[in-house]
Design a protein around this motif. Structure first.
Motif, PDB file in Angstrom:
ATOM      1  N   UNK A 183       0.832  -1.208   0.000  1.00  0.00           N
ATOM      2  CA  UNK A 183       0.000   0.000   0.000  1.00  0.00           C
ATOM      3  C   UNK A 183       0.865   1.256   0.000  1.00  0.00           C
ATOM      4  N   UNK A 184       0.486   2.235  -0.786  1.00  0.00           N
ATOM      5  CA  UNK A 184       1.191   3.505  -0.862  1.00  0.00           C
ATOM      6  C   UNK A 184       1.130   4.235   0.486  1.00  0.00           C
ATOM      7  N   UNK A 185       2.253   4.802   0.913  1.00  0.00           N
ATOM      8  CA  UNK A 185       2.300   5.478   2.207  1.00  0.00           C
ATOM      9  C   UNK A 185       1.336   6.658   2.274  1.00  0.00           C
ATOM     10  N   UNK A 203       6.255  -0.848   6.355  1.00  0.00           N
ATOM     11  CA  UNK A 203       5.868  -2.234   6.609  1.00  0.00           C
ATOM     12  C   UNK A 203       6.178  -3.157   5.433  1.00  0.00           C
ATOM     13  N   UNK A 204       6.732  -2.593   4.383  1.00  0.00           N
ATOM     14  CA  UNK A 204       7.179  -3.355   3.219  1.00  0.00           C
ATOM     15  C   UNK A 204       8.215  -2.489   2.515  1.00  0.00           C
ATOM     16  N   UNK A 205       8.969  -3.093   1.609  1.00  0.00           N
ATOM     17  CA  UNK A 205       9.997  -2.299   0.942  1.00  0.00           C
ATOM     18  C   UNK A 205      10.166  -2.703  -0.521  1.00  0.00           C
ATOM     19  N   UNK A 206      10.218  -1.668  -1.385  1.00  0.00           N
ATOM     20  CA  UNK A 206      10.769  -1.812  -2.726  1.00  0.00           C
ATOM     21  C   UNK A 206      11.405  -0.476  -3.088  1.00  0.00           C
ATOM     22  N   UNK A 207      11.871  -0.327  -4.306  1.00  0.00           N
ATOM     23  CA  UNK A 207      12.643   0.862  -4.673  1.00  0.00           C
ATOM     24  C   UNK A 207      11.804   2.138  -4.703  1.00  0.00           C
ATOM     25  N   UNK A 260       8.623   4.395  11.051  1.00  0.00           N
ATOM     26  CA  UNK A 260       8.725   3.261  11.971  1.00  0.00           C
ATOM     27  C   UNK A 260       8.987   1.988  11.179  1.00  0.00           C
ATOM     28  N   UNK A 261       9.981   1.225  11.635  1.00  0.00           N
ATOM     29  CA  UNK A 261      10.286  -0.060  11.011  1.00  0.00           C
ATOM     30  C   UNK A 261      10.256  -1.156  12.062  1.00  0.00           C
ATOM     31  N   UNK A 262       9.816  -2.338  11.662  1.00  0.00           N
ATOM     32  CA  UNK A 262       9.694  -3.488  12.553  1.00  0.00           C
ATOM     33  C   UNK A 262      10.646  -4.581  12.080  1.00  0.00           C
ATOM     34  N   UNK A 263      11.466  -5.079  12.999  1.00  0.00           N
ATOM     35  CA  UNK A 263      12.328  -6.217  12.687  1.00  0.00           C
ATOM     36  C   UNK A 263      11.699  -7.528  13.151  1.00  0.00           C
ATOM     37  N   UNK A 264      10.672  -7.438  13.983  1.00  0.00           N
ATOM     38  CA  UNK A 264       9.877  -8.605  14.360  1.00  0.00           C
ATOM     39  C   UNK A 264       8.713  -8.746  13.364  1.00  0.00           C
ATOM     40  N   UNK A 265       7.786  -9.651  13.672  1.00  0.00           N
ATOM     41  CA  UNK A 265       6.568  -9.829  12.865  1.00  0.00           C
ATOM     42  C   UNK A 265       6.893 -10.185  11.419  1.00  0.00           C
ATOM     43  N   UNK A 266       7.819 -11.136  11.264  1.00  0.00           N
ATOM     44  CA  UNK A 266       8.150 -11.590   9.922  1.00  0.00           C
ATOM     45  C   UNK A 266       6.910 -12.221   9.272  1.00  0.00           C
ATOM     46  N   UNK A 267       6.732 -11.924   7.998  1.00  0.00           N
ATOM     47  CA  UNK A 267       5.588 -12.452   7.275  1.00  0.00           C
ATOM     48  C   UNK A 267       4.388 -11.535   7.273  1.00  0.00           C
ATOM     49  N   UNK A 268       4.458 -10.434   8.054  1.00  0.00           N
ATOM     50  CA  UNK A 268       3.346  -9.482   8.035  1.00  0.00           C
ATOM     51  C   UNK A 268       3.890  -8.068   7.823  1.00  0.00           C
ATOM     52  N   UNK A 269       4.384  -7.412   8.878  1.00  0.00           N
ATOM     53  CA  UNK A 269       4.847  -6.033   8.726  1.00  0.00           C
ATOM     54  C   UNK A 269       6.348  -5.888   8.957  1.00  0.00           C
ATOM     55  N   UNK A 270       7.048  -6.990   9.229  1.00  0.00           N
ATOM     56  CA  UNK A 270       8.481  -6.913   9.478  1.00  0.00           C
ATOM     57  C   UNK A 270       9.281  -6.776   8.192  1.00  0.00           C
ATOM     58  N   UNK A 271      10.415  -6.053   8.262  1.00  0.00           N
ATOM     59  CA  UNK A 271      11.304  -5.925   7.118  1.00  0.00           C
ATOM     60  C   UNK A 271      12.679  -6.480   7.477  1.00  0.00           C
ATOM     61  N   UNK A 272      13.557  -6.585   6.489  1.00  0.00           N
ATOM     62  CA  UNK A 272      14.886  -7.156   6.670  1.00  0.00           C
ATOM     63  C   UNK A 272      15.905  -6.049   6.956  1.00  0.00           C
ATOM     64  N   UNK A 273      17.054  -6.447   7.480  1.00  0.00           N
ATOM     65  CA  UNK A 273      18.077  -5.463   7.827  1.00  0.00           C
ATOM     66  C   UNK A 273      18.567  -4.682   6.603  1.00  0.00           C
ATOM     67  N   UNK A 274      18.746  -5.360   5.475  1.00  0.00           N
ATOM     68  CA  UNK A 274      19.226  -4.631   4.298  1.00  0.00           C
ATOM     69  C   UNK A 274      18.191  -3.628   3.812  1.00  0.00           C
ATOM     70  N   UNK A 275      16.911  -3.915   4.052  1.00  0.00           N
ATOM     71  CA  UNK A 275      15.860  -2.955   3.713  1.00  0.00           C
ATOM     72  C   UNK A 275      15.860  -1.787   4.705  1.00  0.00           C
ATOM     73  N   UNK A 276      16.050  -2.107   5.975  1.00  0.00           N
ATOM     74  CA  UNK A 276      16.124  -1.056   6.986  1.00  0.00           C
ATOM     75  C   UNK A 276      17.283  -0.100   6.686  1.00  0.00           C
ATOM     76  N   UNK A 277      18.398  -0.648   6.259  1.00  0.00           N
ATOM     77  CA  UNK A 277      19.538   0.213   5.931  1.00  0.00           C
ATOM     78  C   UNK A 277      19.163   1.218   4.841  1.00  0.00           C
ATOM     79  N   UNK A 278      18.436   0.787   3.837  1.00  0.00           N
ATOM     80  CA  UNK A 278      18.008   1.696   2.771  1.00  0.00           C
ATOM     81  C   UNK A 278      17.030   2.746   3.315  1.00  0.00           C
ATOM     82  N   UNK A 279      16.139   2.326   4.191  1.00  0.00           N
ATOM     83  CA  UNK A 279      15.207   3.268   4.822  1.00  0.00           C
ATOM     84  C   UNK A 279      15.980   4.315   5.616  1.00  0.00           C
TER      85      UNK A 279
END
Length: 437
Positions: free
Chosen positions: A102-104, A129-133, A152-171
């Motif tokens: 969903x668009x922010x 809660x999700x990441x792409x370019x 706000x970024x979540x490292x928990x809740x994988x499979x729903x609103x969690x993102x990965x570390x490499x995505x967090x770095x880009x954020x």
């Protein structure tokens, strides 16, 4: 012109304690002092003998009307803001939680409609809660067009609103370029998911295993990695609901290094301990929160961190769910229990009672932790969190002689249970009614 003069009180700010009067005109602080000259005609006088005057509380971490598979959290923006005011909080910060893909900006517009019923001012953090370019450009629009400068970024809740570390770095790189701040829920999602699956497969499904599936080291490991990203990106970084002693040590060292890092904790981690998960059902259900309530050593480490400045803010992560009809859907499987508990009504009274009166923190530290620091971190100071002339008159009178006992039956929070049930408290926090701007 409408004016209010509060007399004979003690003004407590993050910088000073003064026996002064305070003059408010058209919703703003005009001056402080004794025998103030030039009072407007028909000034309303409020007698504050024996009371403290403090900046209104700022809670930068609440979840009103949060959608979940078990239904929304119990308080919407109207009931939640009423509960906040009842506890001396005059400003809250909630979250936009976009669905995957969903668009922010679209999610932000929907969330603002939901927040229209708030009876106090608010701001929103935008959840990633999700990441792409496309996300960095969406973040830029949030900052430049929508006035949203916190994500706000979540490292928990994988499979729903969690993102990965490499995505967090880009954020974090994107946020740093925008002079925005990133809030991070620090728990190792993969570790948690693995432990959850192991416990459920072994028939270990009570709320105790919620806590055991999210050990302190799962938080501390994530905190350490996020600090590394803070150092690498230069992004202003805010660790939410810190609960573990090991996490605090990493944060303390990072602050000494001069990193742009901030730390938040919540009353539940200061006042409760992990024994609550051994209560029989359904009582233990209400304590299922993330991160879970920790051991006593973690609790004592948190109090020390409040005193030495490692912790900047005491927020609540207010997100209550009814025991019956919501939390109990996971009575036979802790992974189905909606995570969260209430606290926006109790934050100031708990920290005053068990912090100030117990000599763990000073009155000035109390103001920093509940108002001034959050105002400075999130760009609200000195408009908020201050008693300086020119500031908005979001003021609270603290009556130190008032005593009561917390109960779900007599509070403003809309929930059938309260994790602080039966706790004695001292101090009543009354929002000063002043003409709005």
């Amino acid at each position: 012109m409408q004016s209010v003069l509060i007399v004979n009180g003690t003004l407590i700010s993050d910088e000073s304690i003064k026996q002064e009067d305070i003059l408010i005109v058209d919703g703003r602080i005009i001056s402080t002092g004794r025998n103030l000259p030039g009072l407007p005609l028909e000034t309303n006088i409020i007698e504050a003998s024996g009371k403290y005057i403090i900046p209104g509380g700022i809670d930068p971490h609440v979840h009103f009307a949060l959608p979940t598979p078990a239904g929304p959290s119990c308080d919407d923006f109207r009931s939640g803001s009423l509960a906040a005011m009842a506890g001396g909080t005059t400003f809250i910060m909630d979250f936009v939680t976009p669905a995957p893909g969903q668009d922010l900006i679209e999610a932000l517009a929907i969330r603002r409609q939901e927040a229209e019923s708030s009876l106090i001012p608010y701001k929103l953090h935008a959840g990633i809660t999700w990441y792409d370019d496309s996300i960095p450009a969406q973040m830029q629009r949030c900052v430049e067009e929508e006035g949203i400068a916190s994500f706000k970024a979540y490292l928990a809740y994988k499979g729903s609103i969690g993102i990965e570390y490499h995505e967090l770095e880009k954020v974090m790189h994107a946020a740093a370029a925008l002079n925005a701040i990133v809030l991070v829920h620090c728990e190792e999602g993969d570790i948690i998911l693995k432990k959850q699956q192991e416990f459920v497969a072994a028939g270990k499904t009570s709320p105790l295993y919620h806590a055991l599936s999210r050990p302190p080291e799962a938080e501390a490991s994530a905190v350490k990695k996020v600090i590394d990203l803070c150092r690498k990106t230069g992004c202003r970084t805010y660790i939410v609901h810190t609960s573990a002693a090991e996490s605090l040590q990493y944060i303390r060292e990072a602050k000494a290094e001069g990193l742009p890092l901030y730390c938040e904790t919540c009353p539940q981690y200061l006042l409760l301990d992990e024994s609550v998960y051994r209560e029989p059902l359904p009582g233990s259900l209400k304590y299922v929160i993330s991160p879970p309530i920790r051991g006593r050593e973690d609790r004592e480490a948190l109090w020390l961190a409040l005193r030495d400045g490692t912790v900047d803010v005491v927020a609540t992560d207010h997100c209550p769910f009814n025991t019956f009809g919501q939390k109990d859907r996971g009575a036979d499987n802790f992974t189905l229990i909606p995570n969260g508990a209430g606290g926006v009504e109790h934050r100031l009274e708990l920290l005053y009672t068990y912090g100030v009166l117990s000599k763990r923190i000073s009155l000035q530290q109390f103001v920093k932790l509940t108002s001034a620091n959050a105002a400075k971190i999130f760009g609200l100071f000195p408009e908020k969190g201050s008693l300086l002339p020119g500031s908005v008159a979001d003021l609270v009178l603290l009556d130190p002689d008032y005593t009561s006992v917390i109960s779900a039956n007599n509070g403003m929070q809309q929930c059938d249970s309260d994790i602080y049930e039966g706790m004695p408290i001292s101090g009543k926090f009354t929002v000063v009614k002043t003409p709005s701007l």
